[in-house]
Design a protein around this motif. Structure first.
Motif, short mmCIF file in Angstrom:
data_model
loop_
_atom_site.label_atom_id
_atom_site.label_comp_id
_atom_site.label_asym_id
_atom_site.label_seq_id
_atom_site.Cartn_x
_atom_site.Cartn_y
_atom_site.Cartn_z
N LEU A 40 -67.40 15.80 51.47
CA LEU A 40 -68.39 15.38 52.51
C LEU A 40 -69.38 14.48 52.14
CD1 LEU A 40 -67.53 18.45 54.45
CD2 LEU A 40 -67.02 16.48 55.27
N ALA A 41 -69.49 13.26 52.50
CA ALA A 41 -71.00 12.54 51.98
C ALA A 41 -71.89 12.56 53.05
CB ALA A 41 -70.38 11.11 51.50
N SER A 42 -73.21 12.65 52.42
CA SER A 42 -74.16 12.24 53.39
C SER A 42 -75.39 11.89 52.62
CB SER A 42 -74.67 13.72 54.15
OG SER A 42 -75.26 14.50 53.18
N ARG A 43 -76.52 11.07 53.32
CA ARG A 43 -77.45 10.51 52.65
C ARG A 43 -78.74 11.25 53.18
NH1 ARG A 43 -80.74 5.99 52.76
NH2 ARG A 43 -80.62 4.38 51.38
N PRO A 44 -79.20 12.31 52.83
CA PRO A 44 -80.11 12.91 53.66
C PRO A 44 -81.55 12.39 53.11
CG PRO A 44 -79.33 14.23 51.78
CD PRO A 44 -78.49 13.36 52.00
N ASP A 45 -81.59 11.64 52.08
CA ASP A 45 -82.75 10.95 51.43
C ASP A 45 -82.42 9.80 50.85
OD1 ASP A 45 -81.72 11.74 48.98
OD2 ASP A 45 -83.03 13.76 49.40
N GLU A 46 -82.97 9.32 49.70
CA GLU A 46 -82.61 8.11 48.99
C GLU A 46 -81.11 8.02 48.43
OE1 GLU A 46 -84.65 4.88 49.06
OE2 GLU A 46 -85.10 6.36 50.70
N ALA A 47 -80.59 9.27 48.04
CA ALA A 47 -79.39 9.32 47.27
C ALA A 47 -78.24 9.75 48.15
CB ALA A 47 -79.66 10.19 46.06
N ILE A 48 -76.90 9.36 47.76
CA ILE A 48 -76.10 9.98 48.55
C ILE A 48 -75.68 11.37 47.69
CG2 ILE A 48 -73.59 9.58 48.60
CD1 ILE A 48 -73.80 6.43 48.81
N TYR A 49 -75.18 12.07 48.77
CA TYR A 49 -75.13 13.51 48.48
C TYR A 49 -73.59 13.95 48.88
CZ TYR A 49 -75.20 18.99 48.48
OH TYR A 49 -75.13 20.15 48.35
N ARG A 50 -72.79 14.51 47.88
CA ARG A 50 -71.51 14.95 48.26
C ARG A 50 -71.23 16.35 47.93
NH1 ARG A 50 -68.49 9.62 47.21
NH2 ARG A 50 -69.95 8.29 46.35
N ARG A 51 -70.70 16.95 48.94
CA ARG A 51 -70.37 18.38 49.16
C ARG A 51 -68.94 18.52 49.05
NH1 ARG A 51 -70.78 21.87 54.12
NH2 ARG A 51 -70.51 20.48 55.75
N ARG A 52 -68.30 19.55 48.57
CA ARG A 52 -66.78 19.80 48.45
C ARG A 52 -66.81 21.21 49.13
NH1 ARG A 52 -63.93 19.26 43.01
NH2 ARG A 52 -64.15 17.14 42.48
N GLU A 85 -72.39 13.37 58.44
CA GLU A 85 -71.45 13.72 57.13
C GLU A 85 -70.30 12.51 57.54
OE1 GLU A 85 -71.85 17.41 54.53
OE2 GLU A 85 -70.90 17.52 56.48
N LEU A 86 -69.80 12.07 56.55
CA LEU A 86 -68.50 11.22 56.53
C LEU A 86 -67.56 12.09 55.75
CD1 LEU A 86 -69.07 7.39 56.15
CD2 LEU A 86 -68.15 8.82 58.09
N LEU A 87 -66.18 12.15 56.09
CA LEU A 87 -65.34 12.86 55.11
C LEU A 87 -65.05 11.55 54.16
CD1 LEU A 87 -62.60 15.10 55.60
CD2 LEU A 87 -61.96 12.78 54.63
N SER A 88 -65.35 11.51 53.03
CA SER A 88 -65.06 10.27 51.93
C SER A 88 -63.91 10.40 51.45
CB SER A 88 -66.41 10.40 51.12
OG SER A 88 -66.63 11.51 50.64
N ALA A 89 -63.35 11.73 50.83
CA ALA A 89 -61.92 11.68 50.07
C ALA A 89 -61.46 13.05 50.22
CB ALA A 89 -62.18 11.20 48.79
N VAL A 90 -60.25 13.23 50.01
CA VAL A 90 -59.68 14.32 49.79
C VAL A 90 -59.14 14.79 48.32
CG1 VAL A 90 -57.57 15.84 50.37
CG2 VAL A 90 -58.48 14.40 52.10
N LEU A 91 -59.55 15.72 47.63
CA LEU A 91 -59.41 15.93 46.33
C LEU A 91 -58.20 17.08 45.92
CD1 LEU A 91 -63.35 16.19 45.37
CD2 LEU A 91 -61.91 14.10 45.22
N VAL A 92 -57.38 16.49 45.20
CA VAL A 92 -56.14 17.45 45.14
C VAL A 92 -55.90 17.48 43.60
CG1 VAL A 92 -53.67 18.02 45.89
CG2 VAL A 92 -55.11 16.15 47.05
N PRO A 93 -55.84 18.80 42.93
CA PRO A 93 -55.52 19.11 41.60
C PRO A 93 -53.96 18.78 41.31
CG PRO A 93 -55.66 21.05 43.00
CD PRO A 93 -56.15 20.23 43.81
N CYS A 94 -53.98 18.02 40.34
CA CYS A 94 -52.46 17.58 39.97
C CYS A 94 -51.62 19.07 39.75
CB CYS A 94 -52.38 16.91 38.90
SG CYS A 94 -53.02 15.12 38.91
N PRO A 95 -50.65 19.38 40.26
CA PRO A 95 -50.01 20.65 40.12
C PRO A 95 -49.58 20.71 38.54
CG PRO A 95 -49.30 19.51 41.87
CD PRO A 95 -50.01 18.54 41.33
N ALA A 96 -49.51 21.93 38.01
CA ALA A 96 -49.19 22.19 36.90
C ALA A 96 -47.58 22.17 36.85
CB ALA A 96 -49.65 23.64 36.08
N PRO A 97 -47.03 22.08 35.08
CA PRO A 97 -45.48 22.05 35.25
C PRO A 97 -45.08 23.28 35.81
CG PRO A 97 -46.62 21.44 33.09
CD PRO A 97 -47.75 21.86 34.14
#
Ligand code: FAD
Ligand code: FES
Ligand code: FES
Lengths: 158, 290
Positions: free
Chosen positions: B138-150, B169-181
């Protein structure tokens, strides 16, 4: 009173401008603002495919798309198929195979058929049926439509 | 029908979009429109004072790999996910869900961010993403910089149409761990017909196969509760247990108890519980045999 905004986009190869209410659908833009009525209103909620158009090379339901979202993009409607080789082959095949009865689904069906054929080349009946899953026809039972698309596709491949 | 949109914005960068969100607060976000348009027409969604079209924001697009994590942009469409080579290689279970999504026309317009933020208990990407341990960014810009929380996706949903996203906030991306073998994952969607059907129920299952049992088990269900559901009791009944007939029967019985479906036009609560029980049984038998 709803807010209006001016958009510029390419419609069937020609650049144009339109002023649209921001909550208007692309289907209403095409039919009521521009006056191109080939694109049909069936259900207005994404279920029937009668309103299928092509935007930036992909087909979408124009009833679900905001008209403002056309800005800067390339929009093609059923009117763009007339005179085009693939469009003419589809038209001939639909007529010859008896794939048109009342004809209400036909513009959307042909737009989706053109997309299925040009994106993936000539295809088997299964792939064609899969491609037109989002297009309802109340008359033909689909068999003749699939056959017509296959015939037009074979002509493409040749 | 609408309260009157007073402003239309089509920002061309994430920075512009977040700045406007921070300033204006009351904003309706538009991605593909496949949920927003019918909801607005039916009066189920009311427009806020500003309509913001997200399409022009390049930072929200595409799929990429960052180390061992796949980053799925909020504007990635279902069609893009269906054909993406990284998704095909690492997240076949998500690809499977995209393959059973609506129709070609809708897949071409519908975005991942829209599917998640619409927060329908029947949203088809949600169940596979839950069993893949996905996080939302989730991305937001409370001040000068873009802040991203997960946040883990499992914590994101509050109720039908309700999430923990803050208005700025905007939903900027979905992060998915690459599954193990050795990772196995399955998705099953039950609908009355193959195309253009909202799930009556859906089931996601994932785990790492180790001599005859699954570890790190994840089970999730769609359309059986107010939000997509991580089924913790069902997971526990399966975790580390030999995948034999007895375990499968116990796991399926636990699942039937754990879901809390409702009666609606698509199915009765009882029928949904039966589907969960029977289709999870079938899925586990299939995993045990392969
Ligand atoms: C006929 C039909 C069939 C359908 N079939 C299915 C199906 O099989 N499976 C399924 O899961 N869904 C289905 N849907 C629902 C819909 O297509 C999906 O939920 C789709 O993914 C929504 O994406 P969108 O980009 O169109 O969202 P939009 O309509 O643009 O937005 C949906 C919601 O998310 C918000 N939003 C969008 N992007 C963001 C962002 N980046 N950050 C914060 N908020 C955001 C919007 O404000 C809005 O509230 C169907 C819809 C229709 C009309
Ligand atoms: S009118 Fe658009 S899908 Fe039916
Ligand atoms: S020909 Fe009548 S709906 Fe298809």
């Amino acid at each position: 009173m709803s807010l209006k905004t001016e958009i510029e986009f390419t419609l069937n190869g020609v650049k144009r401008r339109a002023t649209v209410p921001v909550e208007m659908s692309t289907l209403d833009l095409l039919r009521d603002v521009v006056g191109l009525t080939g694109t049909k209103y069936g259900c207005g909620e994404g279920e029937c495919g009668a309103c299928t158009i092509e935007v930036d090379g992909l087909t979408v339901n124009s009833c679900l798309m905001f008209a403002v979202d056309c800005a800067g993009r390339s929009v093609n409607t059923i009117e763009s198929l007339a005179g085009e080789p693939l469009g003419e082959r589809l038209r001939a095949a639909f007529v010859e195979q008896g794939a048109v009865q009342c004809g209400f689904c036909t513009p959307g069906m042909m737009m989706q058929a053109a997309h299925v054929l040009s994106a993936c080349g000539a295809q088997d009946d299964k792939a064609i049926a899969r491609g037109i899953e989002g297009n309802l026809c109340r008359c033909t039972g689909y068999k003749k439509i699939v056959e017509a698309i296959a015939v037009a596709g074979k002509a493409t491949g040749a | 029908m609408n309260q009157g949109i007073e402003r239309y914005l089509a920002p061309q960068s994430l920075d512009q979009a977040l700045f406007a969100l921070q300033e204006l607060g009351e904003v309706t976000l538009l991605a593909g429109g496949t949920d927003l348009m019918p909801q607005a027409k039916a009066g189920r969604a009311k427009f806020k004072r500003t309509l913001m079209n997200l399409r022009g924001i390049p930072e929200l697009k595409g799929v990429s790999r960052e180390g061992n994590t796949l980053r799925l942009g909020a504007l990635a469409t279902i069609t893009e996910l269906l054909h993406d080579p990284l998704v095909g290689e690492h997240l076949p279970v998500l690809r499977e869900a995209c393959d059973h999504f609506a129709s070609d026309q809708i897949r071409n317009a519908a975005t991942l961010g829209g599917n998640i933020n619409n927060a329908s208990p029947a949203g088809d990407t949600l169940v596979p993403l839950l069993v893949l341990d996905a996080e939302v960014e989730l991305a937001s810009r409370p001040d000068e910089a873009i802040y991203r929380r997960r946040m883990p996706l499992s914590e994101f949903f509050v109720g039908p149409g309700k999430t923990r996203r803050a208005p700025a906030e905007l939903l900027s991306a979905v992060l998915v761990p690459c599954p193990a073998p050795g990772h196995v994952a399955r998705f099953y969607k039950f609908g009355a017909r193959p195309a253009l059907d909202i799930s009556t129920i859906s089931i996601g299952l994932a785990g790492v196969r180790k001599n005859g049992h699954l570890e790190n088990v994840r089970v999730a269900f769609g359309a059986v509760a107010a939000t997509p559901l991580r089924a913790l009791a069902t997971e526990e009944a399966l975790e580390g247990r030999q995948l034999d007939a007895q375990t499968i029967a116990r796991v399926a019985a636990t699942a039937r108890q754990e879901v809390q479906p409702i009666d609606d036009l698509r199915a009765s609560a009882w029928y949904r519980q039966e589907l969960v029980h029977n289709m999870l049984t079938r899925m586990l038998e299939h995993v045990a045999q392969n």
